[in-house]
Design a protein around this motif. Structure first.
Motif, mmCIF file in Angstrom:
data_model
loop_
_atom_site.group_PDB
_atom_site.id
_atom_site.type_symbol
_atom_site.label_atom_id
_atom_site.label_comp_id
_atom_site.label_asym_id
_atom_site.label_seq_id
_atom_site.Cartn_x
_atom_site.Cartn_y
_atom_site.Cartn_z
ATOM 1 N N ASP A 31 0.812 -1.224 0.000
ATOM 2 C CA ASP A 31 0.000 0.000 0.000
ATOM 3 C C ASP A 31 0.842 1.268 0.000
ATOM 4 O OD1 ASP A 31 -2.273 -1.567 -0.002
ATOM 5 O OD2 ASP A 31 -2.422 -1.580 2.180
ATOM 6 N N LYS A 32 2.091 1.187 -0.441
ATOM 7 C CA LYS A 32 2.967 2.339 -0.598
ATOM 8 C C LYS A 32 3.519 2.329 -2.010
ATOM 9 C CE LYS A 32 4.910 3.321 3.924
ATOM 10 N NZ LYS A 32 6.163 3.443 4.669
ATOM 11 N N THR A 33 3.868 3.499 -2.495
ATOM 12 C CA THR A 33 4.508 3.610 -3.796
ATOM 13 C C THR A 33 5.908 4.157 -3.595
ATOM 14 O OG1 THR A 33 2.389 4.010 -4.858
ATOM 15 C CG2 THR A 33 4.344 4.628 -6.089
ATOM 16 N N TYR A 34 6.891 3.425 -4.096
ATOM 17 C CA TYR A 34 8.284 3.837 -3.980
ATOM 18 C C TYR A 34 8.775 4.314 -5.337
ATOM 19 C CZ TYR A 34 8.157 1.122 0.336
ATOM 20 O OH TYR A 34 7.824 0.631 1.571
ATOM 21 N N ASN A 35 9.460 5.456 -5.356
ATOM 22 C CA ASN A 35 10.107 5.923 -6.571
ATOM 23 C C ASN A 35 11.465 5.263 -6.638
ATOM 24 O OD1 ASN A 35 8.075 7.692 -7.406
ATOM 25 N ND2 ASN A 35 8.765 9.213 -5.933
ATOM 26 N N CYS A 36 11.722 4.543 -7.717
ATOM 27 C CA CYS A 36 12.957 3.774 -7.848
ATOM 28 C C CYS A 36 13.800 4.308 -8.987
ATOM 29 C CB CYS A 36 12.641 2.310 -8.103
ATOM 30 S SG CYS A 36 11.668 1.543 -6.819
ATOM 31 N N LEU A 37 15.105 4.305 -8.811
ATOM 32 C CA LEU A 37 16.068 4.700 -9.827
ATOM 33 C C LEU A 37 16.954 3.515 -10.153
ATOM 34 C CD1 LEU A 37 17.270 8.133 -8.430
ATOM 35 C CD2 LEU A 37 15.680 7.752 -10.288
ATOM 36 N N VAL A 38 17.319 3.395 -11.440
ATOM 37 C CA VAL A 38 18.196 2.310 -11.867
ATOM 38 C C VAL A 38 19.231 2.875 -12.826
ATOM 39 C CG1 VAL A 38 18.347 0.048 -12.941
ATOM 40 C CG2 VAL A 38 16.274 0.689 -11.737
ATOM 41 N N ALA A 39 20.516 2.564 -12.572
ATOM 42 C CA ALA A 39 21.590 2.960 -13.478
ATOM 43 C C ALA A 39 22.357 1.751 -13.998
ATOM 44 C CB ALA A 39 22.545 3.922 -12.782
ATOM 45 N N ASN A 40 22.190 0.600 -13.367
ATOM 46 C CA ASN A 40 22.870 -0.627 -13.789
ATOM 47 C C ASN A 40 22.314 -1.061 -15.140
ATOM 48 O OD1 ASN A 40 23.678 -3.297 -14.169
ATOM 49 N ND2 ASN A 40 23.619 -3.755 -11.990
ATOM 50 N N GLU A 41 23.193 -1.221 -16.142
ATOM 51 C CA GLU A 41 22.744 -1.498 -17.510
ATOM 52 C C GLU A 41 21.933 -2.780 -17.643
ATOM 53 O OE1 GLU A 41 25.408 -1.044 -20.802
ATOM 54 O OE2 GLU A 41 26.629 0.342 -19.639
ATOM 55 N N LEU A 42 22.331 -3.831 -16.960
ATOM 56 C CA LEU A 42 21.596 -5.088 -17.063
ATOM 57 C C LEU A 42 20.195 -4.976 -16.466
ATOM 58 C CD1 LEU A 42 24.455 -7.567 -16.140
ATOM 59 C CD2 LEU A 42 23.557 -7.032 -18.404
ATOM 60 N N VAL A 43 20.092 -4.295 -15.351
ATOM 61 C CA VAL A 43 18.782 -4.113 -14.715
ATOM 62 C C VAL A 43 17.923 -3.176 -15.561
ATOM 63 C CG1 VAL A 43 17.605 -3.320 -12.632
ATOM 64 C CG2 VAL A 43 19.759 -4.556 -12.432
ATOM 65 N N VAL A 44 18.526 -2.142 -16.127
ATOM 66 C CA VAL A 44 17.793 -1.206 -16.989
ATOM 67 C C VAL A 44 17.169 -1.944 -18.168
ATOM 68 C CG1 VAL A 44 18.114 0.675 -18.647
ATOM 69 C CG2 VAL A 44 19.049 0.877 -16.360
ATOM 70 N N GLN A 45 17.927 -2.806 -18.819
ATOM 71 C CA GLN A 45 17.401 -3.538 -19.974
ATOM 72 C C GLN A 45 16.239 -4.440 -19.581
ATOM 73 O OE1 GLN A 45 20.764 -5.529 -21.664
ATOM 74 N NE2 GLN A 45 21.685 -3.632 -22.384
ATOM 75 N N ARG A 46 16.326 -5.084 -18.436
ATOM 76 C CA ARG A 46 15.230 -5.944 -17.971
ATOM 77 C C ARG A 46 13.971 -5.132 -17.679
ATOM 78 N NH1 ARG A 46 17.636 -9.950 -13.415
ATOM 79 N NH2 ARG A 46 18.403 -11.590 -14.766
#
Length: 90
Positions: A31-46
């Motif tokens: 019941d919460k919304t988290y703002n997430c950031l991703v810079a790792n290339e493998l995770v970004v592609q997924r």
């Protein structure tokens, strides 16, 4: 301090396309919304290949000073909807 969160992926956006891609997404968990950031290339592609509001994931990472969750690792949990529907449309 590293923590893990489980939730539904929504609102995937590219913040910086090149040279090092940076994306953000919302993780709806407990019941919460988290703002997430991703810079790792493998995770970004997924993340970019996921349909919005359809996949439950587990992410590992930490909170930065702005209370954003910085994702370092990604694990799939389950599909909330029929994932074959999205594969056939692609």
């Amino acid at each position: 301090m590293r923590t893990s969160k489980k939730g539904l992926v929504s609102k995937i956006r590219v913040l910086k396309p090149a040279p090092n891609m940076l994306i953000r997404f919302s993780l709806i968990a407990d019941d919460k919304t988290y703002n997430c950031l991703v810079a790792n290339e493998l995770v970004v592609q997924r993340i970019l290949m996921m349909p919005e509001n359809a996949i439950f994931i587990k992410v590992n990472g930490y909170f930065n000073k702005k209370k954003q969750f910085v994702v370092t690792e990604l694990c799939y949990q389950t599909a909330a909807k029929n994932i074959d529907y999205y594969r056939k449309r692609a």
